[in-house]
Design a protein around this motif. Structure first.
Motif, mmCIF file in Angstrom:
data_model
loop_
_atom_site.group_PDB
_atom_site.id
_atom_site.type_symbol
_atom_site.label_atom_id
_atom_site.label_comp_id
_atom_site.label_asym_id
_atom_site.label_seq_id
_atom_site.Cartn_x
_atom_site.Cartn_y
_atom_site.Cartn_z
ATOM 1 N N HIS A 228 23.051 39.198 46.826
ATOM 2 C CA HIS A 228 23.228 40.184 47.150
ATOM 3 C C HIS A 228 24.865 40.863 47.148
ATOM 4 N N LEU A 229 25.671 39.928 47.226
ATOM 5 C CA LEU A 229 26.953 40.406 47.182
ATOM 6 C C LEU A 229 27.542 40.915 45.598
ATOM 7 N N ASP A 230 28.640 41.708 45.771
ATOM 8 C CA ASP A 230 29.215 42.135 44.558
ATOM 9 C C ASP A 230 30.577 41.041 44.404
ATOM 10 N N LEU A 231 30.772 41.345 43.295
ATOM 11 C CA LEU A 231 31.949 40.525 42.811
ATOM 12 C C LEU A 231 33.278 40.503 43.672
ATOM 13 N N HIS A 232 33.579 41.808 44.029
ATOM 14 C CA HIS A 232 34.665 41.997 44.881
ATOM 15 C C HIS A 232 34.809 41.191 46.079
ATOM 16 N N LEU A 245 44.963 37.486 42.263
ATOM 17 C CA LEU A 245 43.793 38.189 41.861
ATOM 18 C C LEU A 245 44.721 39.597 41.465
ATOM 19 N N GLY A 246 44.380 40.174 40.375
ATOM 20 C CA GLY A 246 44.924 41.206 39.742
ATOM 21 C C GLY A 246 45.668 41.062 38.703
ATOM 22 N N ARG A 247 46.201 39.567 38.526
ATOM 23 C CA ARG A 247 47.201 39.070 37.603
ATOM 24 C C ARG A 247 46.796 38.566 36.198
ATOM 25 N N PHE A 250 43.465 40.346 31.413
ATOM 26 C CA PHE A 250 42.560 41.335 31.368
ATOM 27 C C PHE A 250 41.966 41.852 32.736
ATOM 28 N N ARG A 251 41.746 43.086 32.934
ATOM 29 C CA ARG A 251 41.509 43.698 34.327
ATOM 30 C C ARG A 251 40.241 43.127 34.618
ATOM 31 N N ASP A 252 39.119 43.192 33.755
ATOM 32 C CA ASP A 252 37.963 42.486 33.976
ATOM 33 C C ASP A 252 37.682 41.144 33.792
ATOM 34 N N CYS A 253 38.733 40.384 33.990
ATOM 35 C CA CYS A 253 38.536 38.814 33.655
ATOM 36 C C CYS A 253 37.556 38.171 34.411
ATOM 37 N N HIS A 254 36.929 37.509 33.790
ATOM 38 C CA HIS A 254 35.619 36.537 34.276
ATOM 39 C C HIS A 254 36.257 35.290 35.008
ATOM 40 N N HIS A 255 37.766 35.024 34.861
ATOM 41 C CA HIS A 255 38.220 33.732 35.068
ATOM 42 C C HIS A 255 37.448 32.733 34.356
ATOM 43 N N GLU A 258 39.023 33.582 29.140
ATOM 44 C CA GLU A 258 39.875 34.416 28.766
ATOM 45 C C GLU A 258 41.474 33.792 28.748
ATOM 46 N N PRO A 259 42.129 34.276 27.889
ATOM 47 C CA PRO A 259 43.739 33.827 27.757
ATOM 48 C C PRO A 259 44.328 34.517 28.948
ATOM 49 N N ASP A 260 45.388 33.874 29.536
ATOM 50 C CA ASP A 260 46.300 34.425 30.563
ATOM 51 C C ASP A 260 45.395 34.671 31.893
ATOM 52 N N CYS A 261 44.894 33.821 32.218
ATOM 53 C CA CYS A 261 43.998 33.905 33.355
ATOM 54 C C CYS A 261 44.789 33.538 34.585
ATOM 55 N N ALA A 262 45.066 34.249 35.447
ATOM 56 C CA ALA A 262 45.775 34.014 36.710
ATOM 57 C C ALA A 262 45.160 32.941 37.355
ATOM 58 N N LEU A 263 44.065 33.099 37.701
ATOM 59 C CA LEU A 263 43.206 31.860 38.471
ATOM 60 C C LEU A 263 43.400 30.370 37.919
ATOM 61 N N ARG A 264 42.897 30.641 36.488
ATOM 62 C CA ARG A 264 42.924 29.387 35.707
ATOM 63 C C ARG A 264 44.383 28.843 35.680
ATOM 64 N N GLY A 265 45.278 29.502 35.754
ATOM 65 C CA GLY A 265 46.645 29.054 35.804
ATOM 66 C C GLY A 265 47.062 28.447 37.099
ATOM 67 N N ALA A 266 46.586 29.106 38.129
ATOM 68 C CA ALA A 266 46.521 28.551 39.425
ATOM 69 C C ALA A 266 45.910 27.123 39.726
ATOM 70 N N LEU A 267 44.647 27.156 39.212
ATOM 71 C CA LEU A 267 43.853 26.043 39.120
ATOM 72 C C LEU A 267 44.571 24.791 38.567
ATOM 73 N N ALA A 268 45.186 25.172 36.855
ATOM 74 C CA ALA A 268 45.954 23.957 36.475
ATOM 75 C C ALA A 268 47.113 23.524 37.112
ATOM 76 N N ARG A 269 47.775 24.350 37.926
ATOM 77 C CA ARG A 269 48.894 24.109 38.607
ATOM 78 C C ARG A 269 48.506 23.332 39.958
ATOM 79 N N GLY A 270 47.240 23.186 40.243
ATOM 80 C CA GLY A 270 46.581 22.574 41.457
ATOM 81 C C GLY A 270 46.552 23.253 42.609
#
Ligand code: GDP
Ligand code: ZN
Length: 288
Positions: A228-232, A245-247, A250-255, A258-270
């Motif tokens: 029942h929850l929404d993505l936001h 978030l928001g970085r 792509f604005r509609d990034c699924h994380h 996608e290239p240059d995903c800020a969340l994946r970047g943070a994940l990679a940096r631990g």
């Protein structure tokens, strides 16, 4: 006669409603579809057989519920705090803890993780280690042994309406009994009344610890669907995602890929715990 009351036990479409004089009445909702939960304020019309019809439900300050693709299941209404019971043994589901935290966040319910069975000292370091990531995210964790009482927990309950959730085996019934002596026996009795004899304890039940402190025991949770929850709402429930978030490019990034995903970047940096990220992805496919 019409009276306002509080649902103190819920089972299917039967509700036990408590009135201000302390009396209770077995009640049924008027509409076919209306679904109510333990903790709901209701208006009841008494019927001649000593039962009642629920005619109105009061506004809810919160509603905790779970859902799969077919239906939703209410857990408790008007709670201010959720007690997520885990134990040193058996091992608990990380996913379930995160699901509870997300559900709590979505309803502005304060979460408190309760680590039970801390008397099992050889298991304690491992359990603390699995809870370390939650602590570092700012979630409160309390350690206790329900077998020896619940005094460390009591001050955190004062003035709150708390709901107890947990997988079976974590010691939720033991904890409930430490907080409300005789609760398990009382629950059994009510279950029997509601169930006309079947011995089950799968009902939510509300207990008064004092005039302004209440505790709702929910049936053991093995799953906690959040369809029942929404993505936001989902993303917002992961505090560690906040700065990223928001970085994404792509604005509609699924994380996802996608290239240059800020969340994946943070994940990679631990900077994001991989288990939490995995859990997020699982929940994302569920709510998408
Ligand atoms: P529930 O399924 O979550 O309601 O769990 P129970 O309350 O039935 O407890 C499951 C098992 O854990 C039982 O055998 C309890 O005696 C045991 N247990 C509960 N609390 C404690 C505790 O603080 N320490 C230890 N060692 N065992 C506990
Ligand atoms: Zn992204």
């Amino acid at each position: 006669m019409k009276a306002r009351g509080l649902i103190i036990a819920a089972h299917g479409r039967q509700y036990l409603v408590e009135f201000s004089d302390g009396s209770t009445r077995l009640c049924f909702p008027r509409g076919k579809k209306s679904e109510l939960a333990c903790g709901d304020h209701v208006e009841v019309a008494a019927t001649a057989d000593g039962q009642g019809v629920i005619e109105k439900t009061g506004e809810r300050s919160s509603l905790l519920y779970r859902s799969n693709e077919f239906r939703q299941k209410l857990i408790a209404a008007n709670v201010s705090q959720i007690l997520i019971v885990v134990a040193t043994e058996p091992s608990f589901s990380d996913t379930l803890v995160t699901r509870c935290l997300v559900a709590a966040d979505s309803q502005d319910i304060r979460p408190l993780i309760v680590l039970n069975k801390c008397d099992l000292t050889d298991r304690l370091p491992a359990a603390r280690e699995s809870l370390a990531s939650y602590r570092s995210l700012g979630y409160a964790v309390i350690e206790l042994s329900a077998r020896d009482g619940a005094d460390t927990l009591r001050p955190h309950l004062k003035g709150e309406t708390s709901v107890l959730v947990g997988q079976s085996g974590m010691g939720k019934s033991t904890l409930l009994n430490a907080l409300v002596p005789g609760a398990n026996a009382a629950t059994r009795e009510i279950s029997e009344a509601l169930d006309t004899g079947k011995h089950t304890t799968t009902h939510a039940r509300l207990y008064h610890l004092d005039a302004e402190t209440h505790l709702i025991d929910s049936p053991g949770l093995q799953e906690f669907g959040l369809h029942h929850l929404d993505l936001h709402t989902l993303e917002a429930a992961f505090p560690e995602f906040g700065p990223h978030l928001g970085r994404c490019r792509f604005r509609d990034c699924h994380h996802d890929r996608e290239p240059d995903c800020a969340l994946r970047g943070a994940l990679a940096r631990g900077e994001i715990d991989p288990r939490r990220f995995e859990c997020y992805q699982m929940l994302r496919t569920e709510v998408a």
